[in-house]
Design a protein around this motif. Sequence first.
Motif, PDB file in Angstrom:
ATOM      1  N   ALA A  28       0.815  -1.219   0.000  1.00  0.00           N
ATOM      2  CA  ALA A  28       0.000   0.000   0.000  1.00  0.00           C
ATOM      3  C   ALA A  28       0.845   1.264   0.000  1.00  0.00           C
ATOM      4  N   SER A  29       2.163   1.119   0.153  1.00  0.00           N
ATOM      5  CA  SER A  29       3.040   2.288   0.150  1.00  0.00           C
ATOM      6  C   SER A  29       3.749   2.393  -1.190  1.00  0.00           C
ATOM      7  N   ILE A  30       4.174   3.620  -1.490  1.00  0.00           N
ATOM      8  CA  ILE A  30       4.945   3.889  -2.702  1.00  0.00           C
ATOM      9  C   ILE A  30       6.339   4.289  -2.259  1.00  0.00           C
ATOM     10  N   PRO A  38       4.471   8.261   5.029  1.00  0.00           N
ATOM     11  CA  PRO A  38       4.451   7.325   3.898  1.00  0.00           C
ATOM     12  C   PRO A  38       3.633   7.835   2.719  1.00  0.00           C
ATOM     13  N   ASN A  39       4.244   7.769   1.544  1.00  0.00           N
ATOM     14  CA  ASN A  39       3.472   7.958   0.326  1.00  0.00           C
ATOM     15  C   ASN A  39       2.655   6.688   0.117  1.00  0.00           C
ATOM     16  N   PHE A  40       1.433   6.840  -0.380  1.00  0.00           N
ATOM     17  CA  PHE A  40       0.545   5.683  -0.385  1.00  0.00           C
ATOM     18  C   PHE A  40      -0.255   5.574  -1.680  1.00  0.00           C
ATOM     19  N   VAL A  41      -0.665   4.351  -1.965  1.00  0.00           N
ATOM     20  CA  VAL A  41      -1.483   4.067  -3.143  1.00  0.00           C
ATOM     21  C   VAL A  41      -2.805   4.828  -3.041  1.00  0.00           C
ATOM     22  N   HIS A 205      -3.748   6.540   3.824  1.00  0.00           N
ATOM     23  CA  HIS A 205      -4.291   5.255   3.396  1.00  0.00           C
ATOM     24  C   HIS A 205      -5.162   4.700   4.524  1.00  0.00           C
ATOM     25  N   PRO A 206      -6.213   3.930   4.211  1.00  0.00           N
ATOM     26  CA  PRO A 206      -7.044   3.353   5.277  1.00  0.00           C
ATOM     27  C   PRO A 206      -6.264   2.557   6.320  1.00  0.00           C
TER      28      PRO A 206
END
Length: 269
Positions: A28-30, A38-41, A205-206
């Motif tokens: 789920a992270s980029i 965190p960068n996230f989807v 992100h959730p």
Amino acid sequence: MKTDWIGYHQNKDLLRNEVWSLLKQQAASIGDCFGHIPNFVNADMAAEKLATLPIWQQAKTIKCNPDAAQIPVRMRALQDGKRLYVAVPRLTDDRCFVELTAADLQRQNVSIAESALALAKRSEGKPAPAGAAPTKRIAHKALACGKLVSFAEMEPIDLVIVGCVAAGRSGGRTGKGAGFADLELAMLKEFGLVQIDTPIVTTVHPLQVVADSRLPMQPHDWPLNWIVTAGEVIETNTSYPRPTGLNWDSIRPEQLAQIPILRKLREQD
């Protein structure tokens, strides 16, 4: 995972590591999320959902963190004609915010997408996000066409976006542990640029939304009013008190040593 800021709050250290690990396990992270906001989807979808809210639509001036997760938020702010403030990495300058508008970028021939990417946090000396090349050139260009401003030169802020590692539905939050978001907000409050009712929002992100009991709030912590994911908008209706300004008891010696504006405010106190 050890970071520069581990050890100040053991339970939050454990929580951050759990969230980073979960994001990685669930793809789920980029990029590398450990030690970072965190960068996230689907961060772009969260930004689009944020832009549907009245608090966004009514805001003319926005303060946003510089992390990669909020690139879509910064892009949307500039596309929507808002004045954007982004903190200088680690607050190491007296003029510790960059002011950007779409008009400024257009005059300097820098695209909104370039500027939003360039401001993604390279403040820790880490590589830029994937796809950022030639980010170094763009970053200098974006900062040059933006304007470094002191607190005294800033306009009142209508909406604050902060990055989080974890957030709770009652408004609790934690970043990566450095404390910069809380410091920035406290200083903005000292200068009358953030008010008691200025909305504070995060996009996450959730998997970053955790039980409230995992996020004990301290007197210097600024709670969230809204949490936005790609699929949900959470109004926290937080009951946590908002700090009234700087809490000198919570400021660490290294922060005072490394942040010039803090030292000046301390001298004036």
